[in-house]
Design a protein around this motif. Structure first.
Motif, mmCIF file in Angstrom:
data_model
loop_
_atom_site.group_PDB
_atom_site.id
_atom_site.type_symbol
_atom_site.label_atom_id
_atom_site.label_comp_id
_atom_site.label_asym_id
_atom_site.label_seq_id
_atom_site.Cartn_x
_atom_site.Cartn_y
_atom_site.Cartn_z
ATOM 1 N N PHE A 37 0.788 -1.290 0.085
ATOM 2 C CA PHE A 37 -0.015 -0.190 0.197
ATOM 3 C C PHE A 37 0.992 1.160 0.022
ATOM 4 O O PHE A 37 0.678 2.315 -0.590
ATOM 5 C CB PHE A 37 -0.898 0.019 1.163
ATOM 6 N N ALA A 38 1.761 1.213 0.784
ATOM 7 C CA ALA A 38 2.526 2.544 1.173
ATOM 8 C C ALA A 38 3.505 2.636 -0.189
ATOM 9 O O ALA A 38 3.564 3.902 -0.704
ATOM 10 C CB ALA A 38 3.544 2.545 2.255
ATOM 11 N N SER A 40 2.918 1.470 -3.404
ATOM 12 C CA SER A 40 2.309 1.908 -4.709
ATOM 13 C C SER A 40 1.839 3.430 -4.322
ATOM 14 O O SER A 40 1.875 4.249 -5.388
ATOM 15 C CB SER A 40 1.154 1.162 -4.737
ATOM 16 N N PHE A 41 1.352 3.946 -3.163
ATOM 17 C CA PHE A 41 1.135 5.152 -2.828
ATOM 18 C C PHE A 41 2.002 6.223 -3.136
ATOM 19 O O PHE A 41 2.040 7.113 -3.681
ATOM 20 C CB PHE A 41 0.305 5.452 -1.468
ATOM 21 N N ALA A 44 3.110 6.496 -6.859
ATOM 22 C CA ALA A 44 2.053 7.134 -7.716
ATOM 23 C C ALA A 44 2.269 8.750 -7.277
ATOM 24 O O ALA A 44 2.152 9.466 -8.256
ATOM 25 C CB ALA A 44 0.746 6.794 -7.362
ATOM 26 N N ARG A 45 2.671 8.999 -6.158
ATOM 27 C CA ARG A 45 2.787 10.413 -5.736
ATOM 28 C C ARG A 45 4.111 11.095 -6.190
ATOM 29 O O ARG A 45 4.066 12.143 -6.705
ATOM 30 C CB ARG A 45 2.982 10.645 -4.006
#
Length: 168
Positions: A37-38, A40-41, A44-45
């Protein structure tokens, strides 16, 4: 991973093979999900800033953390087995370097088990084995269905002791 036939003695048969309860993989699963989760987040950011080097750095760090925190513990769990044969109890562990411990059933003096509340809910426990050569017992932690495993070990130990008494 059962006990290999090349490690067994003549007439010896594997009664059961087990590994620790799957509950030991809870933390590695949480690490896997959190990093996925972290990672990929953050990837993306980061977007395309810095010619994509930041994104690749985030992905590389996430892969290393997943390998170290999830894949390695899973492989350790997968390769650590306890095999009960008709003549002995065999513990084998290790991924690249294998090590093992063998306790002949005829040398076992006492077999007991412990279960705390969590173990009772999850259906596992700790099997404690005292043999003739040790003061402190060998603790096999987080054995699934520990009562059944305890019963099997006890039956085979009693049979081994009866057999050694008859030969005297």
């Amino acid at each position: 991973m059962a006990l290999s036939r090349k490690f067994m003695m003549d007439g010896e048969q594997v009664v059961t093979t087990t590994r620790t309860h799957v509950k030991v993989l809870f933390v590695p699963l949480v690490i896997l999900l959190a990093v996925a989760f972290a990672g990929s987040f953050l990837a993306a950011r980061a977007g395309g800033s810095g010619d994509g080097y930041v994104r690749w750095a985030v992905v590389a760090i996430a892969v290393v953390v997943v390998l170290w925190g999830s894949v390695l513990p899973f492989l350790r769990w997968l390769s650590w087995t306890y095999s009960l044969t008709t003549q002995r109890l065999v513990e084998q562990k290790g991924i690249l370097t294998r090590e093992g411990r063998v306790i002949p059933l005829s040398r076992i003096n006492d077999v007991s088990y412990e279960k705390n509340l969590n173990d009772r809910i999850l259906g596992c426990g700790t099997l404690i084995i005292h043999n003739a050569s040790e003061e402190a017992g060998l603790e096999l932690r987080d054995i699934p269905h520990v009562e059944s495993f305890h019963r099997q070990v006890s039956d085979l130990v009693f049979a081994a002791h009866r057999g050694s008494d008859e030969s005297v």
